[in-house]
Scaffold this active site. Sequence first.
Site, PDB file in Angstrom:
ATOM      1  CG  HIS A 103      30.184 -14.693   9.945  1.00  0.00           C
ATOM      2  ND1 HIS A 103      29.181 -13.765  10.095  1.00  0.00           N
ATOM      3  CD2 HIS A 103      31.345 -13.988   9.934  1.00  0.00           C
ATOM      4  CE1 HIS A 103      29.699 -12.554  10.154  1.00  0.00           C
ATOM      5  NE2 HIS A 103      31.018 -12.656  10.068  1.00  0.00           N
ATOM      6  CG  HIS A 158      26.177 -11.246  13.170  1.00  0.00           C
ATOM      7  ND1 HIS A 158      25.587 -10.390  12.276  1.00  0.00           N
ATOM      8  CD2 HIS A 158      26.563 -12.340  12.448  1.00  0.00           C
ATOM      9  CE1 HIS A 158      25.587 -10.934  11.066  1.00  0.00           C
ATOM     10  NE2 HIS A 158      26.190 -12.120  11.137  1.00  0.00           N
ATOM     11  CD  GLU A 215      25.888 -15.557  12.059  1.00  0.00           C
ATOM     12  OE1 GLU A 215      26.996 -15.472  11.490  1.00  0.00           O
ATOM     13  OE2 GLU A 215      24.850 -15.027  11.614  1.00  0.00           O
ATOM     14  CD  GLU A 243      28.753 -17.492   6.592  1.00  0.00           C
ATOM     15  OE1 GLU A 243      28.152 -18.007   7.560  1.00  0.00           O
ATOM     16  OE2 GLU A 243      28.530 -16.341   6.176  1.00  0.00           O
TER      17      GLU A 243
END
Length: 226
Positions: free
Chosen positions: A79, A10, A24, A145
């Site tokens: 992430h 992102h 995030e 993650e």
Amino acid sequence: MLKLYLDPGHGGSDPGAIGNGLQEKNLNLDIALRIRDLLVNNYNDVSVRMSRTTDVTRSLNERTNDANAWGASFYLSIHINSFNGAASGYEDFVHASVSDTSQTARYQDILHEEIVKLNNLSDRGKKKADFHVLRESNMPAMLSENGFIDNGSDAAKMKDSNWRQRVAQGHVNGLVRAFGLTTKSDTHRVIVDGTQIGAFQDDQNVLDAVKKHLNSANRIIIEKVD
């Protein structure tokens, strides 16, 4: 030589998941920068290229095209997860087409093992998916993650810079094992209550790491790396 393409997910106009006062994109970048610094400061024969080092917008195609053009030997995407507030823990992904006996799967096995040693999150396991960065990268690739931003317990950890450093160190420990990296001379490990939280060449970085944990740790060991 490890040519690591390090991708903080992102960024810029895309904040990623949001929860508990966190975005995030910021966590991904913070952890990735820590991974980069630990690697380049303390290990031989490693080169790191990042998809972004600041809060900028980059498309998925730009990221994988950049990694492919550079000729990276491994693609690592960082992430933070989100679901329904109830889910928690750590998981990582390789592409759905990857064989369990492949080199990519072996790298995932090693990184997963080292990351869960340090992140103090429940282990949701090793998984596969058809994510763009895993599918379109020409080299072995893994996406991690690191907890659920909308889970109160996980988010509380994310707000702690010491926790983010441990997460980074777990990724680094996995890369060191997977690619057989060797430490630079005059490197010192800092071990807090039995867990290595960093390896540093600079004496001040060693002292800073000790200071961070001085009031909370029962035992701190500084050990020179041979």
